[in-house]
Enzyme design. Structure first.
Site, PDB file in Angstrom:
ATOM      1  N   TYR A 135     -11.356  42.163  26.793  1.00 28.18           N
ATOM      2  CA  TYR A 135     -12.610  41.967  26.044  1.00 28.18           C
ATOM      3  C   TYR A 135     -13.757  41.747  27.027  1.00 28.18           C
ATOM      4  O   TYR A 135     -14.783  42.443  26.987  1.00 28.18           O
ATOM      5  CB  TYR A 135     -12.473  40.773  25.094  1.00 28.18           C
ATOM      6  CG  TYR A 135     -13.781  40.252  24.552  1.00 28.18           C
ATOM      7  CD1 TYR A 135     -14.393  39.131  25.095  1.00 28.18           C
ATOM      8  CD2 TYR A 135     -14.416  40.897  23.492  1.00 28.18           C
ATOM      9  CE1 TYR A 135     -15.599  38.660  24.608  1.00 28.18           C
ATOM     10  CE2 TYR A 135     -15.622  40.423  22.994  1.00 28.18           C
ATOM     11  CZ  TYR A 135     -16.203  39.302  23.567  1.00 28.18           C
ATOM     12  OH  TYR A 135     -17.405  38.827  23.085  1.00 28.18           O
ATOM     13  N   LYS A 139     -17.105  43.934  27.890  1.00 24.14           N
ATOM     14  CA  LYS A 139     -18.439  43.368  27.601  1.00 24.14           C
ATOM     15  C   LYS A 139     -19.323  43.506  28.845  1.00 24.14           C
ATOM     16  O   LYS A 139     -20.536  43.696  28.748  1.00 24.14           O
ATOM     17  CB  LYS A 139     -18.339  41.907  27.174  1.00 24.14           C
ATOM     18  CG  LYS A 139     -17.720  41.674  25.817  1.00 24.14           C
ATOM     19  CD  LYS A 139     -18.510  42.336  24.671  1.00 24.14           C
ATOM     20  CE  LYS A 139     -19.739  41.590  24.293  1.00 24.14           C
ATOM     21  NZ  LYS A 139     -20.413  42.177  23.082  1.00 24.14           N
TER      22      LYS A 139
HETATM   23  N1  LIG Z   1     -17.767  34.857  18.311  1.00 25.23           N
HETATM   24  C1  LIG Z   1     -18.200  34.360  19.460  1.00 25.23           C
HETATM   25  O1  LIG Z   1     -17.962  33.192  19.815  1.00 25.23           O
HETATM   26  C2  LIG Z   1     -18.996  35.232  20.377  1.00 25.23           C
HETATM   27  C3  LIG Z   1     -19.263  36.564  20.063  1.00 25.23           C
HETATM   28  N2  LIG Z   1     -20.035  37.305  20.917  1.00 25.23           N
HETATM   29  C4  LIG Z   1     -20.393  38.686  20.548  1.00 25.23           C
HETATM   30  O2  LIG Z   1     -21.046  38.633  19.277  1.00 25.23           O
HETATM   31  C5  LIG Z   1     -20.854  39.852  18.568  1.00 25.23           C
HETATM   32  C6  LIG Z   1     -20.374  39.550  17.166  1.00 25.23           C
HETATM   33  O3  LIG Z   1     -19.187  38.843  17.269  1.00 25.23           O
HETATM   34  P1  LIG Z   1     -18.466  38.335  15.928  1.00 25.23           P
HETATM   35  O4  LIG Z   1     -19.461  38.291  14.831  1.00 25.23           O
HETATM   36  O5  LIG Z   1     -17.716  37.107  16.289  1.00 25.23           O
HETATM   37  O6  LIG Z   1     -17.430  39.545  15.669  1.00 25.23           O
HETATM   38  P2  LIG Z   1     -16.812  40.058  14.274  1.00 25.23           P
HETATM   39  O7  LIG Z   1     -15.473  40.626  14.612  1.00 25.23           O
HETATM   40  O8  LIG Z   1     -16.905  38.997  13.251  1.00 25.23           O
HETATM   41  O9  LIG Z   1     -17.820  41.240  13.851  1.00 25.23           O
HETATM   42  C7  LIG Z   1     -17.803  42.475  14.522  1.00 25.23           C
HETATM   43  C8  LIG Z   1     -18.019  43.559  13.478  1.00 25.23           C
HETATM   44  O10 LIG Z   1     -18.034  44.837  14.124  1.00 25.23           O
HETATM   45  C9  LIG Z   1     -17.167  45.710  13.387  1.00 25.23           C
HETATM   46  N3  LIG Z   1     -16.658  46.823  14.197  1.00 25.23           N
HETATM   47  C10 LIG Z   1     -15.623  46.809  15.069  1.00 25.23           C
HETATM   48  N4  LIG Z   1     -15.403  48.044  15.560  1.00 25.23           N
HETATM   49  C11 LIG Z   1     -16.321  48.868  14.973  1.00 25.23           C
HETATM   50  C12 LIG Z   1     -16.599  50.275  15.058  1.00 25.23           C
HETATM   51  N5  LIG Z   1     -15.877  51.089  15.847  1.00 25.23           N
HETATM   52  N6  LIG Z   1     -17.611  50.785  14.325  1.00 25.23           N
HETATM   53  C13 LIG Z   1     -18.333  49.980  13.510  1.00 25.23           C
HETATM   54  N7  LIG Z   1     -18.128  48.637  13.381  1.00 25.23           N
HETATM   55  C14 LIG Z   1     -17.130  48.097  14.109  1.00 25.23           C
HETATM   56  C15 LIG Z   1     -16.055  44.773  12.946  1.00 25.23           C
HETATM   57  O11 LIG Z   1     -15.229  45.349  11.963  1.00 25.23           O
HETATM   58  P3  LIG Z   1     -13.670  44.903  11.980  1.00 25.23           P
HETATM   59  O12 LIG Z   1     -13.657  43.419  11.748  1.00 25.23           O
HETATM   60  O13 LIG Z   1     -13.055  45.701  10.866  1.00 25.23           O
HETATM   61  O14 LIG Z   1     -13.126  45.256  13.333  1.00 25.23           O
HETATM   62  C16 LIG Z   1     -16.871  43.591  12.449  1.00 25.23           C
HETATM   63  O15 LIG Z   1     -17.345  43.787  11.156  1.00 25.23           O
HETATM   64  C17 LIG Z   1     -19.856  40.661  19.402  1.00 25.23           C
HETATM   65  O16 LIG Z   1     -20.558  41.637  20.153  1.00 25.23           O
HETATM   66  C18 LIG Z   1     -19.226  39.630  20.348  1.00 25.23           C
HETATM   67  O17 LIG Z   1     -18.835  40.237  21.563  1.00 25.23           O
HETATM   68  C19 LIG Z   1     -20.558  36.793  22.066  1.00 25.23           C
HETATM   69  C20 LIG Z   1     -20.305  35.498  22.416  1.00 25.23           C
HETATM   70  C21 LIG Z   1     -19.498  34.627  21.615  1.00 25.23           C
HETATM   71  C1  LIG Z   2      -5.915  26.650  20.693  1.00 24.94           C
HETATM   72  C2  LIG Z   2      -7.025  25.931  21.424  1.00 24.94           C
HETATM   73  C3  LIG Z   2      -6.703  25.713  22.873  1.00 24.94           C
HETATM   74  C4  LIG Z   2      -8.341  26.718  21.280  1.00 24.94           C
HETATM   75  C5  LIG Z   2      -8.774  26.861  19.809  1.00 24.94           C
HETATM   76  C6  LIG Z   2     -10.212  27.351  19.758  1.00 24.94           C
HETATM   77  C7  LIG Z   2     -10.384  28.793  20.315  1.00 24.94           C
HETATM   78  C8  LIG Z   2      -9.821  29.806  19.347  1.00 24.94           C
HETATM   79  C9  LIG Z   2     -11.886  29.018  20.564  1.00 24.94           C
HETATM   80  C10 LIG Z   2     -12.434  27.979  21.568  1.00 24.94           C
HETATM   81  C11 LIG Z   2     -13.480  28.688  22.427  1.00 24.94           C
HETATM   82  C12 LIG Z   2     -13.726  29.981  21.650  1.00 24.94           C
HETATM   83  C13 LIG Z   2     -14.398  31.119  22.350  1.00 24.94           C
HETATM   84  C14 LIG Z   2     -14.183  32.414  21.905  1.00 24.94           C
HETATM   85  C15 LIG Z   2     -13.161  32.736  20.833  1.00 24.94           C
HETATM   86  C16 LIG Z   2     -12.534  31.492  20.165  1.00 24.94           C
HETATM   87  C17 LIG Z   2     -12.323  30.369  21.159  1.00 24.94           C
HETATM   88  C18 LIG Z   2     -11.382  30.809  22.286  1.00 24.94           C
HETATM   89  C19 LIG Z   2     -14.818  33.594  22.594  1.00 24.94           C
HETATM   90  C20 LIG Z   2     -13.777  34.155  23.537  1.00 24.94           C
HETATM   91  C21 LIG Z   2     -15.263  34.679  21.578  1.00 24.94           C
HETATM   92  C22 LIG Z   2     -15.924  35.867  22.239  1.00 24.94           C
HETATM   93  C23 LIG Z   2     -16.839  35.541  23.365  1.00 24.94           C
HETATM   94  O1  LIG Z   2     -17.702  36.349  23.708  1.00 24.94           O
HETATM   95  C24 LIG Z   2     -16.661  34.320  24.168  1.00 24.94           C
HETATM   96  C25 LIG Z   2     -16.108  33.152  23.353  1.00 24.94           C
HETATM   97  C26 LIG Z   2     -15.832  31.960  24.263  1.00 24.94           C
HETATM   98  C27 LIG Z   2     -15.387  30.766  23.411  1.00 24.94           C
END
Ligand SMILES: NC(=O)C1=CN([C@@H]2O[C@H](COP(=O)(O)OP(=O)(O)OC[C@H]3O[C@@H](n4cnc5c(N)ncnc54)[C@H](OP(=O)(O)O)[C@@H]3O)[C@@H](O)[C@H]2O)C=CC1
Ligand SMILES: CC(C)CCC[C@@H](C)[C@H]1CC[C@H]2C3=C(CC[C@]12C)[C@@]1(C)CCC(=O)C[C@@H]1CC3
Length: 333
Positions: A135, A139
Site C-alpha cells: 500500500y 502511495k
Molecule cells: N483511512 C486512513 O486512515 C487513511 C487513508 N488515506 C487515504 O485516504 C483515501 C481514502 O481512504 P478511505 O476512505 O479510508 O478508503 P475506502 O476504502 O473507505 O474508500 C476508497 C474508495 O475507493 C473505491 N475504489 C477502489 N478501487 C477503485 C477503482 N478501481 N475504481 C473506482 N473506485 C475504486 C473503493 O471501493 P471498494 O471499497 O469497493 O474497493 C472505496 O469506495 C485513500 O486514498 C487512502 O490512501 C490516507 C491516510 C490515512
Molecule cells: C490491532 C492493533 C495493534 C491496531 C488496531 C488499529 C489499526 C487497525 C489502526 C491503527 C492505526 C491505523 C492506520 C491505518 C489503518 C488502520 C490502523 C492500522 C492506515 C494504515 C490506513 C491507511 C494510511 O494511509 C495510513 C494509516 C496509518 C494508521
C-alpha cells in the site's frame, strides 16, 4: 466549480461529498460501487483504471479530488499497483483530455514512514526507501506522478492525512473492536508512550477543500504535498483505549515488548507469504501495524497552516466522542 470525487462512496470520499454539497458545490461521484443515494449527486459507477468509464464523469468538472484506493490493509500488491499507480496515471490523462484544471490527491503521511520514530515530521522528508507494505509502496508512486503532473494549465496538490477516524470508518474502529472481541487487545505493544497523529475525518475534508480552493495560477500550493492533522498527537494506546472504553470494552493494561511482537509479526508475515498460493490470510498484526502501534509517528501541519490557512475544525476529544456515538452498534453487549 463542479467537483468530481473519485472514491466518493468510500469512508473519506463520502464525507468530502457531504461537505461539498453543504457548501453549495455541484458534485459528481465516481466509484467502483455505490453506497448511497442522493438526488443532488450524479454517481458514475466504473473502474478508475478505465478511460471509457471515467471520461463521462469528467464532463463539466473543474476540480477532481482523488481519494480512491483498494483497502489499505488488503496487501494485494497487483491491485495496489493497478489502481494506485496505473489508475492514477489514467486519471491524470483523462483530466487533461477533459480540460480539468485542478486535482487534489489524497496521499498519506505514511509515504515517509518506514517503521522508525517520526516526531513532528515535515513534508520535505524523503520518501520511504524501504516501504513497509505494498500500500505504502504504491502511495509513494501515486504521489510522485500527481505532483510531477503539475503544470501551468493543470494544477495538482497532495494532501497527506494520517490515521483518519470518524463515523463510517471501515478500518480503524471496526478492526480495533474485532481485535478486542477476539481477546487480542489485552496487551499494549511497547511502553504505551508513543505519540501518534489521529485525524478526525471532517478535518481531513476541510484540508482537501482548502487545497482545492488554493490551487491556481502562481499559487504556492501547486505541485506540493501537505500534512493535514488534528495538531494534537496522542499516545497511540491512549487513543485506542478511549475508543474501546467508549464502546464498553476493557482497555489493554499490560505491556508486551515492541521488539518481541515485531519479531513475531515478521515470522507471521513469512508464513502468510509462503501460504499465499494455498490460502490468502490477512493478519491484523503485520510488521506495519505493529510498528504503527509501537513507534512515534506524528507530523507538522505548519505548512498547510501557512500556505492555505488550515486549522483543525474539530478537536480530538470532540471527534472521539462523535465517533464513539456513531459506532454504538459495535458496543460490547
Ligand atoms: N483511512 C486512513 O486512515 C487513511 C487513508 N488515506 C487515504 O485516504 C483515501 C481514502 O481512504 P478511505 O476512505 O479510508 O478508503 P475506502 O476504502 O473507505 O474508500 C476508497 C474508495 O475507493 C473505491 N475504489 C477502489 N478501487 C477503485 C477503482 N478501481 N475504481 C473506482 N473506485 C475504486 C473503493 O471501493 P471498494 O471499497 O469497493 O474497493 C472505496 O469506495 C485513500 O486514498 C487512502 O490512501 C490516507 C491516510 C490515512
Ligand atoms: C490491532 C492493533 C495493534 C491496531 C488496531 C488499529 C489499526 C487497525 C489502526 C491503527 C492505526 C491505523 C492506520 C491505518 C489503518 C488502520 C490502523 C492500522 C492506515 C494504515 C490506513 C491507511 C494510511 O494511509 C495510513 C494509516 C496509518 C494508521
Amino acid at each position: 466549480m463542479r467537483f468530481l470525487v473519485i472514491g466518493g462512496c468510500g469512508f473519506l470520499g463520502r464525507h468530502i461529498v457531504d461537505e461539498l454539497l453543504s457548501r453549495g458545490f455541484p458534485v459528481n461521484v465516481f466509484d467502483i460501487r455505490s453506497t448511497f443515494d442522493d438526488g443532488r449527486v450524479k454517481i458514475f459507477l466504473g473502474d478508475l483504471c478505465k478511460k471509457e468509464d471515467l471520461m463521462p464523469a469528467l464532463e463539466g468538472v473543474s476540480a477532481v479530488i482523488h481519494c480512491a484506493t483498494p483497502p489499505p490493509l488488503s496487501n494485494n500488491r497487483a491491485l495496489f499497483h493497478k489502481v494506485n499507480h496505473d489508475g492514477t496515471l489514467n486519471i491524470i490523462a483523462c483530466c487533461k483530455e477533459a480540460g480539468v484544471k485542478r486535482m487534489v490527491l489524497t496521499s498519506s503521511a505514511s509515504v515517509v514512514y518506514e517503521g522508525s520514530d517520526i516526531k513532528n515530521g515535515v513534508e520535505t522528508m524523503p520518501y520511504a526507501s524501504k516501504p513497509m507494505d505494498y500500500y505504502t509502496e504504491t502511495k509513494i508512486l501515486q504521489e510522485k506522478v500527481v505532483l510531477q503532473a503539475n503544470s501551468d494549465d493543470f494544477y495538482t496538490v497532495a494532501v497527506r492525512p494520517h490515521g483518519i477516524f470518524g463515523p463510517r470508518d471501515p478500518h480503524l474502529v471496526p478492526t480495533t473492536v474485532r481485535t478486542a472481541q477476539a481477546g487480542k487487545m489485552k496487551f499494549m505493544i511497547g511502553n504505551g508512550e508513543n505519540l501518534v497523529d489521529f485525524t478526525f475525518v471532517r478535518n481531513v475534508v476541510h484540508g482537501h477543500i482548502l487545497a482545492a480552493e488554493s490551487l491556481g495560477p502562481g499559487s504556492k500550493v501547486n505541485g506540493k504535498a501537505y500534512h493535514i492533522t488534528n495538531d494534537e498527537p496522542i499516545y497511540f494506546w491512549t487513543f485506542l483505549s478511549k475508543i474501546l472504553v467508549g464502546l464498553k470494552y476493557d482497555a489493554p493494561k499490560r505491556h508486551l515488548p515492541f521488539t518481541f511482537i515485531y519479531f513475531l509479526a515478521l515470522i507471521l508475515n513469512l508464513f502468510v507469504f509462503l501460504l499465499k498460493p494455498i490460502k490468502d490470510i490477512k493478519p491484523t498484526f503485520t510488521p506495519m501495524t505493529v510498528c504503527l502501534a509501537g513507534t512515534h509517528h506524528y507530523y507538522s501541519s505548519e505548512a498547510a497552516k501557512k500556505d492555505m490557512g488550515y486549522r483543525p475544525i474539530v478537536s480530538l476529544d470532540d471527534g472521539i466522542e462523535e465517533t464513539i456515538r456513531s459506532f454504538s452498534h459495535l458496543s460490547k453487549k
